[in-house]
Motif scaffolding. Structure first.
Motif, PDB file in Angstrom:
ATOM      1  N   SER A 313       0.763  -1.393   0.042  1.00  0.00           N
ATOM      2  CA  SER A 313      -0.126   0.224  -0.020  1.00  0.00           C
ATOM      3  C   SER A 313       0.670   1.103   0.090  1.00  0.00           C
ATOM      4  N   VAL A 314       1.823   1.362   0.733  1.00  0.00           N
ATOM      5  CA  VAL A 314       2.769   2.353   0.974  1.00  0.00           C
ATOM      6  C   VAL A 314       3.486   2.738  -0.614  1.00  0.00           C
ATOM      7  N   ARG A 331       6.003  14.255   9.080  1.00  0.00           N
ATOM      8  CA  ARG A 331       6.352  12.766   9.308  1.00  0.00           C
ATOM      9  C   ARG A 331       5.258  11.920  10.388  1.00  0.00           C
ATOM     10  N   ARG A 332       5.190  12.619  11.300  1.00  0.00           N
ATOM     11  CA  ARG A 332       4.347  11.930  12.415  1.00  0.00           C
ATOM     12  C   ARG A 332       3.056  11.542  12.175  1.00  0.00           C
ATOM     13  N   PRO A 397       6.000  -0.570   7.716  1.00  0.00           N
ATOM     14  CA  PRO A 397       5.494   0.111   6.664  1.00  0.00           C
ATOM     15  C   PRO A 397       4.989   1.704   6.901  1.00  0.00           C
ATOM     16  N   ALA A 398       4.584   2.013   8.363  1.00  0.00           N
ATOM     17  CA  ALA A 398       4.483   3.319   8.537  1.00  0.00           C
ATOM     18  C   ALA A 398       5.516   4.274   8.559  1.00  0.00           C
ATOM     19  N   ARG A 399       6.651   3.450   9.237  1.00  0.00           N
ATOM     20  CA  ARG A 399       7.966   4.447   9.311  1.00  0.00           C
ATOM     21  C   ARG A 399       8.429   4.377   7.735  1.00  0.00           C
ATOM     22  N   ARG A 400       8.341   3.625   7.055  1.00  0.00           N
ATOM     23  CA  ARG A 400       8.658   3.469   5.699  1.00  0.00           C
ATOM     24  C   ARG A 400       8.037   4.899   4.970  1.00  0.00           C
ATOM     25  N   ALA A 401       6.745   4.823   5.106  1.00  0.00           N
ATOM     26  CA  ALA A 401       6.131   5.849   4.588  1.00  0.00           C
ATOM     27  C   ALA A 401       6.364   7.431   4.963  1.00  0.00           C
TER      28      ALA A 401
END
Length: 413
Positions: A313-314, A331-332, A397-401
């Motif tokens: 999804s990212v 980013r947060r 995935p959230a950190r990558r996005a």
């Protein structure tokens, strides 16, 4: 007097940067669920792995709890104060024999409320007709029974499924009462017909319900003590059943063997049938551990699936991420958005699995006629496990996005 112009370093910025707005809970839920609404089929398939794992965990714990409650209720109804005495082996290795007057001697023990016995009729079989070979016994034994047998082993309920039990009149004539397993193997569902045993026709006058504390009776055909003597029964009991007051069960246990056979107490095996029922709880607990392990594997696979879907999804939504970053999203906020999406996806699967697991537990309880007891820790743990797995699976995935630069994300096609 000369006025000095302020330096460029001291001059306030012409266009100060705006302070990033904070996402409210409603906005966060709307943004986080937007990805799921845009790809419903993918979201459903991803949540299915979590649902299977949670359903397995809740169902296993629920069925285990229901079984435990039902079994304990059954043991309470049947009583834990029933003891049995059976012959073991003699010092010479032969089968021991209980004295004929053993029942009367046991009745003299203080605290004993009722005593009864059965005795094996040697070389006797039960068959539907005399045309069936003698060797085909169907695992049914022929036993002589005392008249107070059901009062001793039956517990609080009515042990008769149909018909009547032996009484002072029928015990002297060709009448038989079938255990539940024996009746099923012979094809009987009601009394009134005849069976062939020891070269004689006898009439079935009663059929018993299953007796959990005396499974050997379930597989037996019971004749009267007096009539069985005509078929070769020697009068020696092969199993004695004794009920005593709850407060003195242990004391009776200690003296029962010596009372049954004062000369050879080591040849008497004393047991408590309710211990076998409670032992089933331990066996089921061990088996439940295996099923819980399989449920944990399903949860792990579901978590890996969610992580995989979120990474894809990212990659697919790089332009969306770049546009949001260009419009001022931090980013947060990007990290929280995708983390919320992963947790929501896992929670949807967890709630579906919870409904399925509770439904399976309810169906099992209704089928067995046992009380529905839902383990609160399983319900709460299922939801908590789903949220935790979603958070762990969505973290990378959230950190990558969040680390995607806006220019690079917008430039990707």
């Amino acid at each position: 007097m000369t006025l000095l112009a302020p330096s460029r370093a001291d001059a306030p910025p012409a266009h100060p940067l705006p302070v990033p707005a904070r996402l409210s809970t409603v906005d966060l839920a709307r943004v986080g669920l937007g990805g799921l609404r845009g790809r419903p089929l993918r979201a459903a398939l991803s949540a299915l792995g979590i649902a299977i794992g949670i359903a397995a965990l809740v169902a296993v714990l629920g069925i285990s709890t229901v079984s435990r409650a039902g079994l304990l209720k059954q043991v309470e109804a049947l009583g834990t104060n029933l003891l049995t005495a059976a012959p073991g082996q003699s010092l010479q290795g032969d089968n021991a024999t209980l004295p004929k007057d053993a029942v009367g001697m046991v009745r003299q023990i203080p605290g004993v409320e009722s005593v009864s016995a059965v005795g094996t009729v040697p070389d006797a079989t039960v068959r539907r007709t005399d045309r069936i070979p003698v060797a085909e016994t169907g695992g049914i034994g022929v036993q002589a029974a005392r008249l107070d047998l059901l009062r001793t082993i039956g517990g609080t309920g009515d042990p008769l499924a149909s018909g009547v039990f032996l009484n002072a009149a029928t015990a002297r004539y060709p009448s038989v009462v079938l255990g539940s397993v024996a009746a099923r193997r012979l094809g009987f569902d009601r009394p009134g017909e005849q069976v062939y045993t020891a070269g004689r026709w006898v009439t079935v006058i009663g059929i018993l319900k299953p007796l959990p504390l005396a499974p050997e009776i379930d597989r037996s055909a019971l004749l009267g003590w007096e009539y069985a003597a005509q078929l070769g029964f020697d009068g020696h009991p092969t199993r004695i059943y004794e009920r005593s007051k709850d407060a003195v069960v242990e004391e009776v246990w200690q003296v029962l063997a010596a009372t049954v056979s004062p000369e050879h107490p080591q040849e008497v095996r004393v047991s408590r049938p309710s211990d076998a029922l409670t032992a089933q709880l331990a066996a089921k607990s061990a088996f439940n551990g295996l099923l819980l392990g399989l449920g944990g594997v399903a949860l792990l696979v579901g978590g890996v699936g969610i992580a995989n879907i979120m990474v894809i999804s990212v990659l697919e939504r790089r332009q969306e991420i770049g546009l949001r970053r260009a419009l001022g999203a931090t980013r947060r906020q990007i990290r929280t958005q995708f983390l919320t999406e992963a947790v929501a996806l896992s929670l949807l699967g967890g709630l579906l699995g919870l409904v399925i697991g509770v439904g399976i537990t309810l169906g099992y309880a209704l089928h067995r006629g046992w009380p529905l007891v839902l383990p609160v820790e399983a319900v709460a743990g299922g939801v908590g496990a789903a949220a935790l797995i979603g958070a762990v699976a969505g973290l990378y995935p959230a950190r990558r996005a969040a680390r995607l630069p806006p220019t690079e994300a917008l430039a990707s096609s």
